[in-house]
Design an enzyme around this catalytic site. Structure first.
Site, mmCIF file in Angstrom:
data_model
loop_
_atom_site.group_PDB
_atom_site.id
_atom_site.type_symbol
_atom_site.label_atom_id
_atom_site.label_comp_id
_atom_site.label_asym_id
_atom_site.label_seq_id
_atom_site.Cartn_x
_atom_site.Cartn_y
_atom_site.Cartn_z
ATOM 1 N N HIS A 50 0.810 -1.219 0.000
ATOM 2 C CA HIS A 50 0.000 0.000 0.000
ATOM 3 C C HIS A 50 0.845 1.271 0.000
ATOM 4 O O HIS A 50 0.285 2.369 -0.022
ATOM 5 C CB HIS A 50 -0.941 0.014 1.205
ATOM 6 C CG HIS A 50 -2.033 -1.010 1.120
ATOM 7 N ND1 HIS A 50 -3.039 -0.951 0.187
ATOM 8 C CD2 HIS A 50 -2.262 -2.128 1.843
ATOM 9 C CE1 HIS A 50 -3.854 -1.981 0.341
ATOM 10 N NE2 HIS A 50 -3.399 -2.721 1.336
ATOM 11 N N ARG A 75 7.083 -6.032 3.343
ATOM 12 C CA ARG A 75 5.843 -6.619 2.836
ATOM 13 C C ARG A 75 5.819 -6.468 1.319
ATOM 14 O O ARG A 75 5.801 -5.350 0.792
ATOM 15 C CB ARG A 75 4.597 -5.965 3.440
ATOM 16 C CG ARG A 75 3.313 -6.586 2.867
ATOM 17 C CD ARG A 75 2.085 -6.288 3.673
ATOM 18 N NE ARG A 75 1.651 -4.904 3.602
ATOM 19 C CZ ARG A 75 0.483 -4.467 4.096
ATOM 20 N NH1 ARG A 75 -0.328 -5.315 4.709
ATOM 21 N NH2 ARG A 75 0.156 -3.203 4.006
ATOM 22 N N ASP A 89 16.828 -10.372 -3.135
ATOM 23 C CA ASP A 89 18.124 -9.973 -3.685
ATOM 24 C C ASP A 89 18.544 -8.576 -3.240
ATOM 25 O O ASP A 89 19.734 -8.253 -3.239
ATOM 26 C CB ASP A 89 18.117 -10.068 -5.208
ATOM 27 C CG ASP A 89 18.291 -11.490 -5.722
ATOM 28 O OD1 ASP A 89 18.606 -12.385 -4.909
ATOM 29 O OD2 ASP A 89 18.110 -11.716 -6.931
ATOM 30 N N GLN A 152 0.286 -13.204 5.855
ATOM 31 C CA GLN A 152 -0.775 -12.360 6.393
ATOM 32 C C GLN A 152 -2.146 -12.967 6.133
ATOM 33 O O GLN A 152 -2.479 -13.332 5.003
ATOM 34 C CB GLN A 152 -0.698 -10.955 5.785
ATOM 35 C CG GLN A 152 -1.524 -9.931 6.534
ATOM 36 C CD GLN A 152 -1.099 -8.508 6.259
ATOM 37 O OE1 GLN A 152 -0.226 -8.250 5.437
ATOM 38 N NE2 GLN A 152 -1.722 -7.562 6.935
ATOM 39 N N GLU A 154 -6.078 -12.341 6.094
ATOM 40 C CA GLU A 154 -6.879 -11.131 5.920
ATOM 41 C C GLU A 154 -8.284 -11.393 5.389
ATOM 42 O O GLU A 154 -8.937 -10.463 4.899
ATOM 43 C CB GLU A 154 -6.168 -10.173 4.961
ATOM 44 C CG GLU A 154 -4.737 -9.849 5.349
ATOM 45 C CD GLU A 154 -4.059 -8.959 4.340
ATOM 46 O OE1 GLU A 154 -4.363 -7.750 4.342
ATOM 47 O OE2 GLU A 154 -3.246 -9.461 3.547
ATOM 48 N N ALA A 179 -8.352 -4.889 9.043
ATOM 49 C CA ALA A 179 -9.118 -4.038 8.132
ATOM 50 C C ALA A 179 -9.692 -4.862 6.985
ATOM 51 O O ALA A 179 -10.902 -4.842 6.722
ATOM 52 C CB ALA A 179 -8.245 -2.903 7.599
ATOM 53 N N ASP A 180 -8.837 -5.596 6.277
ATOM 54 C CA ASP A 180 -9.324 -6.444 5.191
ATOM 55 C C ASP A 180 -10.204 -7.570 5.731
ATOM 56 O O ASP A 180 -11.184 -7.959 5.095
ATOM 57 C CB ASP A 180 -8.156 -7.028 4.407
ATOM 58 C CG ASP A 180 -7.602 -6.046 3.394
ATOM 59 O OD1 ASP A 180 -8.355 -5.629 2.498
ATOM 60 O OD2 ASP A 180 -6.418 -5.678 3.498
#
Length: 271
Positions: A50, A75, A89, A152, A154, A179-180
């Protein structure tokens, strides 16, 4: 002299005698990353899902954070082996993969962070910061020990499969995104709804039963305290953009009463 890499988030969680508290880095700014790295916080999440982060800004932030006693987690935007390979990498040792809803998706994430024959990560470490350009002895052979993976949870499907997800070998922990999750449950914006909180607790229980660590996003202090009391092993409590937004609003409200700066709900919009 061969170089050694830092301990992983998995190591930090194993060694901790209390829950580890973190915050998000969402701006893409190495300067703000360095300011936050020196704050005393336990871990920092560089957010590509995000936030406007690129491979270049991720690497720059990893470089400045490395000077401080704090763990950096990245993330990735989604569960994709090419993106995961590129982020590894850059020197990322700790990954958070969003929107994992099944054991199969968890296994795909594990495969993406491991070299063959255990996984599918492409071998190019001599060209990359991950091995410090081949200065870390036996990097390719031992790379799996230098990387930790958090997935995660969600969605309602993910909660239903939390036990199977947490049991996947190579998954070091799970992080719940209320939230999700609340949106998936038909309760958008209601992260504090009792049904959402109960679902988070179910994930905690499933992870702990599998011998894995469980965390949650909780930008609201009361929610954070409650989740810590419920057994969260790690927690993200705020973000650089959130602190700046609320702090600048408070400054405006203090000196310009008619500014109308009230901080409308952003503090609890945690993904």
């Amino acid at each position: 002299m061969p170089l050694r890499l830092d301990p992983t988030f998995r190591d930090a969680l194993t060694d901790a005698d209390r829950p580890l508290i973190g915050m998000w880095l969402s701006t893409g700014s190495p300067l703000l990353a360095e300011i936050c790295a020196g704050s005393g916080i336990d871990w920092l999440l560089i957010d590509m899902e995000h936030g406007p982060n690129t491979l270049t800004t991720v690497q720059q932030q990893l470089q400045v954070i490395a000077a401080y006693p704090v763990t950096a987690v990245v993330r990735v935007p989604f569960n994709d082996p090419v993106i995961i390979k590129q982020v590894l990498d850059t020197g990322a040792q700790n990954l958070l993969v969003p929107m994992v809803a099944s054991a199969a998706e968890a296994r795909a994430a594990v495969a993406a962070v491991r070299y063959p024959p255990e996984g599918v990560r492409g071998v190019g470490s001599a060209l990359a910061r991950s091995s410090r350009w081949a200065r870390v002895a036996r990097y390719v052979q031992d790379a799996a020990t230098t990387v930790s993976l958090i997935v995660q949870i969600e969605s309602t499907d993910a909660v239903e499969h939390a036990a199977e997800i947490a049991a996947v070998d190579g998954v070091d922990g799970v992080l719940v995104g209320p939230a999700d999750l609340s949106a998936s449950m038909g309760l958008p914006g209601q992260q504090d709804h009792p049904e959402v909180v109960a679902a988070v607790h179910r994930v905690f229980e499933a992870a702990h039963a599998a011998g894995k660590r469980a965390g949650v996003n909780a930008f609201d202090p009361a929610a954070a305290d409650a989740y810590l009391a419920a057994g969260a092993d790690f927690l993200s409590a705020s973000a650089d953009v959130t602190l700046l937004a609320r702090g600048s609003e408070a400054l405006a409200a203090r000196f310009i009463p008619a500014s109308g700066a009230t901080g409308s709900g952003g503090a609890t919009d945690t993904y």
